[in-house]
Design an enzyme around this catalytic site. Structure first.
Site, PDB file in Angstrom:
ATOM      1  CB  SER A   1      -0.885  -0.012   1.254  1.00 35.13           C
ATOM      2  OG  SER A   1      -1.496   1.242   1.443  1.00 35.13           O
TER       3      SER A   1
ATOM      4  CE1 TYR B   1      -3.529  -0.211   5.070  1.00 41.35           C
ATOM      5  CE2 TYR B   1      -4.003  -2.552   5.321  1.00 41.35           C
ATOM      6  CZ  TYR B   1      -3.751  -1.452   4.513  1.00 41.35           C
ATOM      7  OH  TYR B   1      -3.720  -1.606   3.154  1.00 41.35           O
TER       8      TYR B   1
ATOM      9  CE  LYS C   1      -1.550  -4.328   3.253  1.00 39.72           C
ATOM     10  NZ  LYS C   1      -1.889  -5.611   2.584  1.00 39.72           N
TER      11      LYS C   1
END
Ligand code: WQD
Length: 337
Positions: free
Chosen positions: A124, A149, A153
């Protein structure tokens, strides 16, 4: 290629499964259905004429996941599975770190055990953190995300880089998505979040069908042309094609590669509202609200590398995505059932 797709019943995963089928690949879906519906498989069959092989398995469950590798010879993996709500990750960090990291580690163990050398990882733009400048290139520093979150990644990218250093026969693609929006033009598949949407486009779509009263614009005092947040909104169908192009690249055994998948264009919140209203002939009432913690002012991509090396670039624009998102929302007022 026989492609194992973790998270393949999700928003981006299901669209990618369609693109894989159209390109002649054989997708094998592994998904625990924690944030998607099994009805997606019937929708894929309606669109593509094929109901893909599906295993309802949690990627964290080594024994259950191993069983899939035993049954299904695999040439490559596309790893979408993971928890992905930014706000939720702030309130449930342990769940996010545990789920996203353990599922990736179990997958890598099984790939090694079964000699699978090719993986595409769903990363992302969040890994860039607060950008020093825009547009963002792959060579810009991974500064770390502003939420758990995004941090998962960053960590999984690091794990993959170290796995590659230990075994250069691996072919690994890190795809950094910007903001996926839109839906399949048939209106059968699209973004189907549980509860009140966190993301802009599904929220606007629900306002458009009267399910939500008005959009809250999170701040209009950013240093941007109209004061509202600017992002790089990419149609989910373009994103899906980007994965097919990346698989082709992995067949050339490139080792570890990184690509931004975006449009290269920044669009503000108010420009999205206007585009949605014009594309669909609807009115989107909105109120200006306080900034959302963790938001950056601007974030959009330089996608020249993906075009140069994959021959891929986005074909659809924001208007196309607004039209497709609205059609999906109209046909599925309560989501996919
Ligand atoms: C876009 C813009 C908001 C909702 C996140 C993740 C990213 C990826 C995409 C998972 C911002 C504004 C939003 C609303 C608003 N997710 N907004 N009112 O935060 O750019 O990216 O989702 O992979 O990793 O970080 O997307 O759609 O939430 O916000 O004004 O009700 O819309 O402030 O400027 P974001 P978003």
């Amino acid at each position: 290629m026989r492609v194992l797709v973790t998270g393949g019943t999700g928003f981006i995963g299901s669209e990618t499964v369609l693109a894989l089928l159209a390109a002649g690949h054989t997708p094998i879906i592994v998904d625990n259905l924690s944030n998607s519906k099994i009805a997606v498989l019937d929708r894929i069959k309606t669109i593509a004429g094929v109901r893909p092989v599906f295993y309802q398995v949690d990627c964290c469950d080594y024994d259950a996941f191993r069983n899939v590798f035993e049954k299904e010879p695999v040439d490559a993996v596309i790893h979408f599975a993971g928890l992905k709500a930014v706000g939720e990750s702030v309130s449930k960090p342990i769940e996010y770190y545990s789920n996203n990291l353990v599922s990736s580690l179990v997958l890598l163990r099984l790939m090694k055990e079964f000699g699978v050398k090719n993986i595409v990882f769903s990363s992302s733009a969040t890994v860039y953190g607060v950008p020093d400048r825009v547009p963002l290139s792959e060579t810009d520093p991974v500064k770390g995300a502003t939420n758990p979150y995004g941090e998962t990644k960053v960590m999984i990218e690091r794990i993959l880089e170290d796995a590659y250093k230990a075994d250069p026969s691996l072919n690994i693609a890190l795809l950094r998505y910007f903001n996926p929006i839109g839906a399949h033009p048939s209106g059968l598949l699209g973004e189907d979040p549980n509860g009140i949407p966190n993301n802009l486009m599904p929220y606007v779509s629900q306002v458009a069908i009267g399910k939500l009263k008005a959009l809250h614009v999170y701040g209009d005092d950013y240093p941007t042309p109209d004061g509202t947040g600017v992002r790089d909104y990419i149609h989910v169908c373009d994103l899906a094609e980007g994965h097919v192009a990346t698989l082709k690249k992995l067949e050339a055994k490139p080792g570890l590669v990184v690509y931004n998948l975006g449009t290269g264009k920044g669009t503000s919140v108010l420009e999205i509202v206007k585009a949605f209203e014009e594309a669909n002939g609807v009115k989107i009432p909105y109120v200006i609200s306080p900034r959302r913690p963790g938001d950056v002012a601007e974030n959009y991509a330089n996608c020249d590398k993906a075009y140069r090396e994959l021959g891929w670039k986005a074909k659809y624009n924001v208007t196309d995505a607004c039209r497709d998102a609205y059609r999906f929302q109209q046909q599925n007022p309560n989501g996919i059932e």
